[in-house]
Design an enzyme around this catalytic site. Structure first.
Site, PDB file in Angstrom:
ATOM      1  CB  CYS A 136      -0.916  -0.005   1.222  1.00 32.84           C
ATOM      2  SG  CYS A 136      -1.920   1.477   1.360  1.00 32.84           S
ATOM      3  CB  CYS A 139      -0.459   2.517   4.033  1.00 35.37           C
ATOM      4  SG  CYS A 139      -1.953   1.819   3.374  1.00 35.37           S
ATOM      5  CG  ASP A 140       3.290   1.254   4.561  1.00 36.51           C
ATOM      6  OD1 ASP A 140       2.900   1.791   5.610  1.00 36.51           O
ATOM      7  OD2 ASP A 140       3.023   0.084   4.265  1.00 36.51           O
TER       8      ASP A 140
END
Ligand code: NDP
Length: 313
Positions: A136, A139-140
């Site tokens: 992701c 997300c990261d």
């Protein structure tokens, strides 16, 4: 074995399921949730979460899901550890069998079982999970500011992730196993035009390396051909974008899904093809797949349930 009756059975415990549980319990529906095989959902596999509103200092995926859970329990949602293994949608109340041996009679059902990111199946992916391997970018990606990252895949998701990362990382390598991108033309163009995205066609990943955290990927160009070339690509981040599998096996074929396997919902609602069954979150969302959008769909599903029950009475 217990026989349990509920007005609303929620299957799955990610942001969609818990938000549905908060709304349904506050509406006095006393929902029953079965958490599924990954309590808390996909977010529990991520580390820091900085894009969920309400957490100006950020939080972690597991902490965020614990907050969701506590809020649902506070308002009276009953949460059970286990899986729904079978559902009979042919009559109402619906009948669900569970892995703890119970039979649940449910007036309505909210399916929020999420989707599972696909991985290549390399042992190294597990080894470096959270230490450089992610599925992701939103997300990261932030943690790779100014660094080198690789994205695997040649579809729209991979292109989107590569473009997203190209605004954060110094260099992005898109590892594509074929000699073409499967993504839409517009996405292909954007990727090919971006100066800091390097597309490695005909390339497969066969391993990852690094002492404590990820330091790079072992790649092969022309795998299985006479011109096979093995080389190492030093990268700090390795993002999988080879598709997601929505978790619908228990519900199909009764519940209608689209060609990619996502549950079809009707118009702007969370209603499925079966009256009284609603779907929320990644299991019904091939496009956004964010915690906040899943939570929004969970809210909609609970409101749809309330309306459905009021109309059927
Ligand atoms: P896709 O199935 O479209 O693409 C998966 C990609 O991963 C393909 O390039 C595939 O390669 C590659 N792949 C699969 N398995 C492996 C493997 N083992 N090793 C290496 N590469 C692998 O998935 P997406 O998630 O990209 O898209 C899913 C759907 O969602 C699509 O319909 C897409 O159009 C849509 N979508 C739309 C968006 C938008 O409109 N903004 C954004 C994101 C997705 P190969 O081609 O060789 O099979």
């Amino acid at each position: 074995m217990d026989e349990i009756k509920t007005k609303c059975l929620i299957i799955g415990s990610g942001p969609a399921g818990f938000t549905a549980a908060i709304y349904a319990s506050r509406a006095n529906l006393s929902p029953l949730m079965y958490e599924g095989h990954q309590p808390g959902g996909q977010l529990t596999t991520t580390t820091e979460v900085e894009n969920f509103p309400g957490y100006p200092d950020g939080t972690t995926g597991p902490e965020l899901m614990e907050d969701f859970r506590n809020q649902a329990v506070k308002f009276g949602a009953e949460i059970k550890d286990g899986l729904v293994t079978e559902v009979d949608f042919s009559k109402r109340p619906f009948v669900a069998k569970t892995s703890d041996g119970n039979i649940v009679y449910a007036d309505t059902i909210i399916i929020s079982t999420g989707a599972t990111a696909r991985y290549l199946g390399l042992d190294d992916e597990k080894k470096y999970m959270g230490l450089g391997v992610s599925a992701c970018a939103t997300c990261d990606g932030f943690f790779y500011r100014g660094k080198r990252v690789a994205v695997v895949g040649g579809g729209d998701t991979a292109c989107e992730e590569a473009l997203y990362l190209s605004n954060i990382a110094a260099d992005v390598f898109l590892i594509v196993r074929k000699d073409y991108l499967r993504a839409s033309k517009v996405m292909q163009r954007r990727v090919l035009d971006k100066a800091n995205i390097n597309v490695l066609f005909n390339t497969n990943t066969v391993g990852l390396y690094g002492d404590d955290a990820l330091e790079g990927a072992h790649l092969v160009e022309g795998l299985g051909t006479d011109n096979e070339q093995r080389f190492d690509l030093p990268v700090d981040g390795f993002f999988l974008a080879i598709g997601h599998t929505p978790n619908t096996a228990v519900f199909t074929p009764a519940i209608e899904v689209d060609e990619a396997g996502y549950i079809k919902t009707q118009g702007d609602t969370t209603a499925t093809n079966i009256p009284g069954v609603f779907a929320a979150g990644d299991v019904a969302d091939p496009r956004y797949r964010q915690a906040i959008t899943a939570a929004g769909m969970g809210c909609k599903a609970a409101l749809d349930v309330e309306r459905f029950l009021a109309e059927s009475e």
